[in-house]
Design a protein around this motif. Structure first.
Motif, PDB file in Angstrom:
ATOM      1  N   ARG A 157       0.842  -1.200   0.000  1.00 46.38           N
ATOM      2  CA  ARG A 157       0.000   0.000   0.000  1.00 46.38           C
ATOM      3  C   ARG A 157       0.877   1.249   0.000  1.00 46.38           C
ATOM      4  O   ARG A 157       1.833   1.338   0.769  1.00 46.38           O
ATOM      5  CB  ARG A 157      -0.901   0.029   1.236  1.00 46.38           C
ATOM      6  CG  ARG A 157      -2.081  -0.932   1.184  1.00 46.38           C
ATOM      7  CD  ARG A 157      -2.972  -0.747   2.397  1.00 46.38           C
ATOM      8  NE  ARG A 157      -4.116  -1.642   2.367  1.00 46.38           N
ATOM      9  CZ  ARG A 157      -5.285  -1.352   1.814  1.00 46.38           C
ATOM     10  NH1 ARG A 157      -5.461  -0.161   1.260  1.00 46.38           N
ATOM     11  NH2 ARG A 157      -6.282  -2.220   1.825  1.00 46.38           N
ATOM     12  N   ASP A 163      -8.444  -5.238   1.989  1.00 51.31           N
ATOM     13  CA  ASP A 163      -7.477  -6.215   1.486  1.00 51.31           C
ATOM     14  C   ASP A 163      -8.114  -7.198   0.510  1.00 51.31           C
ATOM     15  O   ASP A 163      -7.530  -7.517  -0.533  1.00 51.31           O
ATOM     16  CB  ASP A 163      -6.833  -6.970   2.655  1.00 51.31           C
ATOM     17  CG  ASP A 163      -5.859  -6.106   3.445  1.00 51.31           C
ATOM     18  OD1 ASP A 163      -5.470  -5.034   2.931  1.00 51.31           O
ATOM     19  OD2 ASP A 163      -5.489  -6.496   4.569  1.00 51.31           O
ATOM     20  N   ARG A 178      -8.704  -5.519  -2.791  1.00 50.92           N
ATOM     21  CA  ARG A 178      -7.439  -5.316  -3.492  1.00 50.92           C
ATOM     22  C   ARG A 178      -6.991  -6.618  -4.151  1.00 50.92           C
ATOM     23  O   ARG A 178      -6.525  -6.629  -5.299  1.00 50.92           O
ATOM     24  CB  ARG A 178      -6.360  -4.823  -2.525  1.00 50.92           C
ATOM     25  CG  ARG A 178      -6.522  -3.379  -2.092  1.00 50.92           C
ATOM     26  CD  ARG A 178      -5.586  -3.056  -0.932  1.00 50.92           C
ATOM     27  NE  ARG A 178      -4.186  -3.224  -1.272  1.00 50.92           N
ATOM     28  CZ  ARG A 178      -3.438  -2.287  -1.837  1.00 50.92           C
ATOM     29  NH1 ARG A 178      -3.954  -1.108  -2.143  1.00 50.92           N
ATOM     30  NH2 ARG A 178      -2.164  -2.511  -2.103  1.00 50.92           N
ATOM     31  N   THR A 179      -7.116  -7.718  -3.428  1.00 47.17           N
ATOM     32  CA  THR A 179      -6.728  -9.019  -3.972  1.00 47.17           C
ATOM     33  C   THR A 179      -7.564  -9.359  -5.201  1.00 47.17           C
ATOM     34  O   THR A 179      -7.042  -9.838  -6.215  1.00 47.17           O
ATOM     35  CB  THR A 179      -6.887 -10.106  -2.901  1.00 47.17           C
ATOM     36  OG1 THR A 179      -6.024  -9.809  -1.792  1.00 47.17           O
ATOM     37  CG2 THR A 179      -6.530 -11.479  -3.455  1.00 47.17           C
TER      38      THR A 179
END
Length: 237
Positions: A69, A87, A90-91
């Motif tokens: 990040r 998270d 984002r993945t």
């Protein structure tokens, strides 16, 4: 006669848009791994990045690939502001939009080339039959149609890197990130891999390659340099 309103062409957002993006690790003293930078990479561009070891190239790649990040600025990937994402989101975005090719191939030795490529789709909810069909197609795309059932241990270094590229392509990403993709290859094999990356770029793929080799850097549309965490555009310099 009824007139039809004209719909203006709306350009697609850039694949990468950085505004003041940097990464600083807290101290004392704080470490500026990447100093705030601005960058726009349009769809279909081929950008190369050079710089000495420890300059911040890997930090930059990890930010672009959503592995790290950023601590300042705004990073949009295909028009999505990545900063506020959790998270898991984002993945998911990384899995849909980014394909990675590393210096090390990271292939499972006891799985066939097709199985290795198909593994990239496991966590995207794609059924096994479709995974294998798409993996076979990706392998043909990189010139390995005859090696679909081979084990990595029976392949040359260049063939293993082609499998790794197929794995990066199987999810139809917007961006191909390559970190020293020819670092473990001899000159002739490296040239064949670079020709493949050139071909992917000509087909419309957006490509970003990190390299220490000035000859590799020249293959891009433009070259960025990172030194002491500071990124500059060599074309503009």
């Amino acid at each position: 006669m009824t007139s039809v309103p004209l719909v203006p062409d709306i350009p697609a957002p850039p694949v990468i848009a950085l505004r003041g993006v940097g990464l600083t690790y807290p101290g004392p003293p704080p470490v500026h791994a990447l100093r705030p930078c601005d960058l726009v990479v349009r769809r279909g561009e081929f950008v190369t990045i050079i710089g000495p070891s420890g300059a911040g190239k890997s930090t930059f790649l990890n930010i672009i690939g959503l592995l790290d990040r950023h601590t300042s600025g705004t990073y949009e990937l295909d028009g999505t502001d990545t900063g506020p994402l959790r998270d898991g989101d984002r993945t998911a975005l990384r899995g849909r939009r980014v394909g990675f090719v590393f210096q090390s191939f990271h292939l499972l030795p006891h799985r066939t080339t097709c199985e290795n490529v198909a593994l990239a789709l496991v966590y995207r909810g794609v059924g096994r039959r479709e995974r294998m069909a798409r993996a076979e197609q990706a392998l043909r795309q990189v010139g390995l149609g005859a090696r679909i059932h081979a084990l990595p241990t029976t392949l040359s270094g260049g063939e293993r890197q082609r499998v790794a590229i197929a794995r990066a392509l199987v999810g139809n990403p917007s961006l191909l990130l390559c970190d020293e993709p020819t670092g473990n290859l001899d000159t002739a094999t490296a040239d064949s891999i670079l020709e493949l990356i050139d071909e992917l770029h000509r087909s419309g793929m957006t490509v970003l390659v990190i390299t220490h080799d000035p000859a590799v850097a020249l293959r891009g549309d433009r070259t960025l340099e990172i030194r002491d965490g500071l990124m500059t555009d060599r074309v503009a310099a």
